[in-house]
Design a protein around this motif. Structure first.
Motif, short mmCIF file in Angstrom:
data_model
loop_
_atom_site.label_atom_id
_atom_site.label_comp_id
_atom_site.label_asym_id
_atom_site.label_seq_id
_atom_site.Cartn_x
_atom_site.Cartn_y
_atom_site.Cartn_z
N ALA A 84 -45.88 -15.61 31.88
CA ALA A 84 -46.43 -14.45 31.19
C ALA A 84 -47.28 -13.59 32.11
O ALA A 84 -47.78 -12.56 31.71
CB ALA A 84 -47.28 -14.90 30.00
N ARG A 85 -47.47 -14.02 33.36
CA ARG A 85 -48.36 -13.30 34.25
C ARG A 85 -47.60 -12.17 34.94
O ARG A 85 -47.12 -12.31 36.07
CB ARG A 85 -48.97 -14.27 35.25
CG ARG A 85 -49.90 -15.28 34.57
CD ARG A 85 -50.36 -16.34 35.53
NE ARG A 85 -51.21 -17.30 34.83
CZ ARG A 85 -51.58 -18.45 35.35
NH1 ARG A 85 -51.20 -18.79 36.55
NH2 ARG A 85 -52.33 -19.28 34.66
N HIS A 86 -47.44 -11.07 34.27
CA HIS A 86 -46.73 -9.92 34.80
C HIS A 86 -47.59 -8.67 34.59
O HIS A 86 -48.45 -8.63 33.72
CB HIS A 86 -45.37 -9.73 34.11
CG HIS A 86 -44.44 -10.89 34.35
ND1 HIS A 86 -43.66 -11.01 35.46
CD2 HIS A 86 -44.18 -11.98 33.59
CE1 HIS A 86 -42.95 -12.12 35.40
NE2 HIS A 86 -43.25 -12.73 34.27
N TRP A 108 -44.92 -11.82 22.87
CA TRP A 108 -45.19 -11.66 24.30
C TRP A 108 -46.60 -11.14 24.54
O TRP A 108 -47.27 -11.54 25.49
CB TRP A 108 -44.17 -10.72 24.92
CG TRP A 108 -44.35 -10.65 26.41
CD1 TRP A 108 -44.98 -9.69 27.14
CD2 TRP A 108 -43.93 -11.64 27.35
NE1 TRP A 108 -44.97 -10.01 28.47
CE2 TRP A 108 -44.33 -11.20 28.63
CE3 TRP A 108 -43.24 -12.85 27.23
CZ2 TRP A 108 -44.07 -11.93 29.78
CZ3 TRP A 108 -42.97 -13.58 28.38
CH2 TRP A 108 -43.39 -13.12 29.64
N GLU A 109 -47.06 -10.28 23.66
CA GLU A 109 -48.42 -9.75 23.80
C GLU A 109 -49.44 -10.88 23.68
O GLU A 109 -50.42 -10.93 24.42
CB GLU A 109 -48.68 -8.69 22.73
CG GLU A 109 -50.07 -8.07 22.80
CD GLU A 109 -50.31 -7.02 21.74
OE1 GLU A 109 -51.46 -6.55 21.63
OE2 GLU A 109 -49.37 -6.68 21.01
N VAL A 117 -42.53 -7.11 26.59
CA VAL A 117 -41.50 -8.11 26.85
C VAL A 117 -40.28 -7.47 27.49
O VAL A 117 -39.54 -8.10 28.25
CB VAL A 117 -41.12 -8.86 25.55
CG1 VAL A 117 -40.38 -7.93 24.59
CG2 VAL A 117 -40.30 -10.10 25.86
N PHE A 118 -40.08 -6.16 27.22
CA PHE A 118 -38.91 -5.47 27.76
C PHE A 118 -39.13 -5.02 29.20
O PHE A 118 -38.22 -4.49 29.83
CB PHE A 118 -38.55 -4.28 26.86
CG PHE A 118 -38.24 -4.71 25.45
CD1 PHE A 118 -37.06 -5.37 25.16
CD2 PHE A 118 -39.14 -4.48 24.42
CE1 PHE A 118 -36.78 -5.80 23.87
CE2 PHE A 118 -38.87 -4.90 23.13
CZ PHE A 118 -37.69 -5.56 22.85
N GLY A 119 -40.32 -5.24 29.72
CA GLY A 119 -40.58 -4.96 31.12
C GLY A 119 -40.42 -6.19 31.99
O GLY A 119 -40.66 -6.11 33.20
#
Length: 221
Positions: A130-132, A118-119, A137-139
């Motif tokens: 992926a734009r968060h 995820w990183e 990933v747990f967020g």
């Protein structure tokens, strides 16, 4: 405890890593949200990628939250990995969406590599999912199922026997194989008139002509 099975899991995780790299390197020109507005113009591969991803989200969600069938969840993720590996148009946003959902669902079962993958997605920001704001990933919110994507597109197949139109197969799943269509055609009630001899025995099919999503022609003696 069978340590040999660990090798298979290691290879699977490596394949996910290669998919993550491909998603990051892909030249994506529009967001998934924008692309959904023109879903009717998608290629059959893009539609199937979106369907496969949503089907997997549904299976994994049910396996983890309803039946607690963790092996089933892993099997579903492996199937999605296999499918995404076969996708040719990796610039279409459905591919990046599929990879992002795969990594999110991998997180609870393989936290370390899930976070690492995820990183990588988050750093490159080539996949819309992926734009968060959260780097973990747990967020992320758990993927949701688009119910409209679960049903396979249907089509009508013309069935010819010795080159003559005899009947049609209505509302069959698109992209069915030739063998599947032969099975459907030969079992159809209207086919028996031409496929059985006077004693009720099936006539041999010597050749099959198949035009995907359009026609099947059974050549019989």
């Amino acid at each position: 405890w069978d340590t040999q099975s660990i090798v298979g899991m290691q290879r699977w995780v490596g394949r996910i890593g290669r998919l993550v790299d491909c998603a990051c390197e892909a030249d994506v020109h529009e967001s998934l949200e924008h692309a959904l507005a023109s879903r009717g113009a998608w290629s059959s591969e893009a539609r199937e990628t979106y369907r496969q991803t949503n089907t997997t989200v549904q299976r994994v969600t049910e396996a983890l939250h309803a039946t607690f069938s963790f092996n089933t969840a892993i099997a579903a993720l492996i199937e999605l990995t296999n499918y995404l590996t076969s996708v040719r148009d990796r610039g279409h946003p459905t591919f990046g969406y599929g990879v992002a959902c795969l990594v999110k669902m991998l997180g609870p079962m393989a936290p370390g590599v899930g976070e690492e993958f995820w990183e990588i997605l988050n750093q490159r920001k080539h996949t819309d999912s992926a734009r968060h704001s959260s780097d973990s990933v747990f967020g992320q919110a758990w993927p949701t199922v688009d119910e409209s994507a679960l049903k396979r597109p249907s089509t009508t197949i013309v069935v010819q026997i010795n080159g003559k139109l005899r009947f049609r197969l209505e509302d069959v799943d698109a992209d069915q194989s030739c063998d599947q269509l032969v099975s459907l055609a030969t079992q159809h009630q209207r086919a028996q008139k031409w496929l059985l001899d006077s004693s009720g025995q099936p006539k041999p099919i010597v050749k099959t002509i198949h035009i995907p999503n359009k026609l099947i022609n059974l050549i019989i003696k």
